[in-house]
Scaffold this motif. Structure first.
Motif, PDB file in Angstrom:
ATOM      1  N   UNK A 156       0.942  -1.514   0.044  1.00 15.16           N
ATOM      2  CA  UNK A 156       0.165  -0.095  -0.219  1.00 15.16           C
ATOM      3  C   UNK A 156       1.380   1.215  -0.146  1.00 15.16           C
ATOM      4  N   UNK A 157       1.972   0.993   0.748  1.00 16.99           N
ATOM      5  CA  UNK A 157       2.873   2.584   0.720  1.00 16.99           C
ATOM      6  C   UNK A 157       3.244   2.717  -0.425  1.00 16.99           C
ATOM      7  N   UNK A 198      -6.979  -0.568  -8.260  1.00 20.03           N
ATOM      8  CA  UNK A 198      -5.491  -1.498  -7.534  1.00 20.03           C
ATOM      9  C   UNK A 198      -5.031  -0.602  -6.751  1.00 20.03           C
ATOM     10  N   UNK A 199      -5.664   0.110  -5.544  1.00 24.11           N
ATOM     11  CA  UNK A 199      -4.902   1.597  -4.644  1.00 24.11           C
ATOM     12  C   UNK A 199      -6.408   0.885  -3.718  1.00 24.11           C
ATOM     13  N   UNK A 214      -8.196  -1.738   0.981  1.00 23.13           N
ATOM     14  CA  UNK A 214      -9.791  -1.575   1.312  1.00 23.13           C
ATOM     15  C   UNK A 214      -9.055  -3.410   2.324  1.00 23.13           C
ATOM     16  N   UNK A 215      -8.370  -4.475   1.905  1.00 23.03           N
ATOM     17  CA  UNK A 215      -7.932  -5.494   2.411  1.00 23.03           C
ATOM     18  C   UNK A 215      -7.107  -4.551   3.822  1.00 23.03           C
ATOM     19  N   UNK A 268     -13.063   2.713   4.705  1.00 25.51           N
ATOM     20  CA  UNK A 268     -12.569   4.128   5.366  1.00 25.51           C
ATOM     21  C   UNK A 268     -11.369   4.877   5.699  1.00 25.51           C
ATOM     22  N   UNK A 269     -10.558   5.268   4.667  1.00 25.35           N
ATOM     23  CA  UNK A 269      -8.934   4.774   4.661  1.00 25.35           C
ATOM     24  C   UNK A 269      -8.366   5.540   5.708  1.00 25.35           C
ATOM     25  N   UNK A 270      -9.525   6.846   5.551  1.00 24.55           N
ATOM     26  CA  UNK A 270      -9.325   8.069   6.693  1.00 24.55           C
ATOM     27  C   UNK A 270      -9.567   7.728   8.339  1.00 24.55           C
TER      28      UNK A 270
END
Length: 241
Positions: free
Chosen positions: A141-142, A196-197, A202-203, A208-210
């Motif tokens: 992810x990074x 893809x991101x 999500x995984x 809710x990434x924020x």
């Protein structure tokens, strides 16, 4: 194209996607990048040819490290689907995009030897090493967030240029560049990168990434990568080494 770099409705980055939310968290940085003078001069056909040639050379050197970064994404992937997706990008970069880039450079009187013998500009070196170091130190992810301003931003810029009635196409020496990144093939590449991101995020951190504890770190990575993209445009504009 507007000087503020505000995305048009044609832009392929939905506001509710992870990239859309990262853009919203770094509005001024994104405007500086997407609305940079280099891009505005491309749209107007007024960019000095020497600046464009310098950019083309450095962009090819950048692509070499871009391919390495996606190879690292294969290693960092946790699922076969992610591995295949990253491997497909590596294959496309090494065996298609870089060859097409050289073909395009040849039309600007730039030979492969001239390109590959040119040292990396400081902006190229700084940006590519940041992406690779982020990927080595972090997870998939990074790494994908560090790649996002390039992987997704060019598609948004191209879509906006194509949709903007102020963009000059007839007689513009950079028309082919504009039509490449504004065309449907690259818009699909951008949408795939955005998707893809979203899938990886999500995984890793939920829908809710924020609200995730990792959000501040992801914003820092995205902001720095966006600033380095801006520096890359400036390097091309000023022809700095």
């Amino acid at each position: 194209m507007t000087e503020t770099g505000v995305a048009s409705p044609a832009a392929p980055i939905p506001p509710d996607s992870l990239v859309g939310k990262l853009k919203a968290a770094c509005p001024q940085d994104w405007r500086n990048y997407a609305g940079h003078a280099f891009v505005r001069k491309l749209a107007a056909g007024t960019l000095p040819e020497a600046s464009f040639r310098h950019y083309l050379i450095q962009d090819y050197l950048f692509l070499i490290h871009f391919a390495r970064a996606y190879a690292l994404a294969v290693y960092k992937s946790e699922t076969l689907a992610d591995m295949r997706e990253a491997a497909a990008v590596v294959d496309a970069l090494l065996n298609t995009e870089m060859r097409l880039h050289l073909d395009y450079c040849a039309r600007w009187d730039l030979s492969e030897d001239e390109i590959t013998e040119t040292p990396e500009a400081r902006a190229t070196l700084t940006y590519t090493r940041f992406v690779l170091e982020t990927g080595h130190a972090g997870d998939l992810l990074d790494l994908l967030v560090a790649l996002a301003p390039c992987a997704c931003g060019y598609g948004e810029i191209g879509a906006r240029l194509i949709a903007d009635p102020d963009t000059k196409l007839d007689g513009n020496p950079y028309r082919e560049w504009i039509e490449l990144y504004g065309g449907e093939e690259f818009q699909t590449v951008t949408r795939n990168a955005v998707a893809q991101l979203d899938s990886v995020a999500a995984r890793r951190i939920g829908e809710a990434p924020e609200d995730s504890g990792r959000w501040p770190s992801l914003v820092r990575i995205f902001r720095m990568a966006t600033q380095l993209e801006t520096d890359f445009w400036q390097m091309g504009l000023e022809r700095t080494e």
